[in-house]
Design an enzyme around this catalytic site. Structure first.
Site, PDB file in Angstrom:
ATOM      1  N   CYS A 143     -58.202-119.992 -36.879  1.00 58.71           N
ATOM      2  CA  CYS A 143     -57.685-119.509 -38.150  1.00 58.71           C
ATOM      3  C   CYS A 143     -57.525-120.685 -39.135  1.00 58.71           C
ATOM      4  O   CYS A 143     -58.507-121.343 -39.447  1.00 58.71           O
ATOM      5  CB  CYS A 143     -56.388-118.722 -37.957  1.00 58.71           C
ATOM      6  N   HIS A 175     -58.634-114.610 -34.960  1.00 58.28           N
ATOM      7  CA  HIS A 175     -57.730-114.987 -33.871  1.00 58.28           C
ATOM      8  C   HIS A 175     -58.287-114.463 -32.550  1.00 58.28           C
ATOM      9  O   HIS A 175     -58.081-113.278 -32.232  1.00 58.28           O
ATOM     10  CB  HIS A 175     -56.337-114.395 -34.098  1.00 58.28           C
ATOM     11  N   GLU A 189     -57.085-114.988 -29.665  1.00 57.78           N
ATOM     12  CA  GLU A 189     -55.940-114.641 -28.814  1.00 57.78           C
ATOM     13  C   GLU A 189     -55.352-113.277 -29.170  1.00 57.78           C
ATOM     14  O   GLU A 189     -54.544-112.737 -28.416  1.00 57.78           O
ATOM     15  CB  GLU A 189     -54.862-115.732 -28.885  1.00 57.78           C
TER      16      GLU A 189
END
Length: 227
Positions: free
Chosen positions: A83, A183, A185
């Site tokens: 990011c 992202h 994750e």
């Protein structure tokens, strides 16, 4: 033999614990720290980041991470930006007419996107770069984005995405340097698969990690099947 040692750099910004958990599930031995010495010697360094470009650069300067990232790239040591952690790898960022110097290991400029609806928030497909290793096996999947600023396409190794009528760099792979605007994750199974690809790359970069990484992955799969 051990799993690849990954440091998630704690400079005061980013989804540190989410990144830590996802990377651990991907097969890495993860440490979250601001300690530059640990970050210098690890197999892979992750630079997270959320919020404003200038604020993230302040945090990076505070922990002396600019030289750290530059040194790792020059020494062929893997780095992954996520990011705003991707954005700060570029030469400059322009927010509200204020220009801030970035780390500068990638050429280019981070600017506010011209799409009619911002922030760009939600799930998006991407067009992977030719011969991408990050996106191997998830070329057609969707990933989770939250951003209003981005980088215009400019070169090889760039994975692209489109929001409205704006095409921007969704990820970049240049040698040992990799980064994602989205992202991973927060991107479910597709994001975890991408992180596993990156961790496996660390094992290839440091062959002593490879066998343990395979054993750890098989053990997690067996536990999942029993659950």
């Amino acid at each position: 033999m051990s799993a690849p040692r990954v440091v998630v750099l704690d400079y005061g910004s980013g989804n540190l614990r989410s990144a830590e958990r996802a990377l651990s599930r991907a097969g890495a031995d993860v440490t979250v720290t601001a300690d530059v010495d640990q970050a210098r010697s690890c197999d892979g360094l992750v630079v997270p980041g959320v919020g404003a470009f200038a604020a993230c650069m302040e945090g990076i300067h505070r922990v002396h991470a600019e030289e750290l990232v530059q040194s790792r790239v020059s020494k062929d040591q893997p780095v992954l930006g996520i990011c705003v952690g991707m954005q700060v790898l570029y030469e400059t960022g322009d927010e509200h007419g204020v220009e801030t110097a970035g780390i500068g290991v990638l050429p280019g400029r981070v600017e506010r996107m011209s799409a009619p609806v911002l922030p760009h928030m939600g799930w998006n497909t991407v067009a992977p770069a030719d011969a991408s290793t990050l996106f191997d096996g998830v070329e057609t999947e969707r990933f989770y984005f939250v951003h209003s600023y981005g980088v215009q396409p400019a070169g090889d190794g760039e994975t692209l995405a489109t929001h409205g009528d704006t095409t921007f760099v969704a990820a970049v792979e240049r040698g040992v340097l990799a980064a994602t605007q989205f992202h991973p994750e927060k991107s479910g199974d597709a994001g975890l698969h991408l992180l596993r690809n990156w961790v496996r790359g660390l094992a290839r970069h440091n062959p002593s990690c490879a066998d343990h990484a395979r054993v750890a992955l098989m053990a997690r799969r067996k536990r999942a099947l029993r659950a």
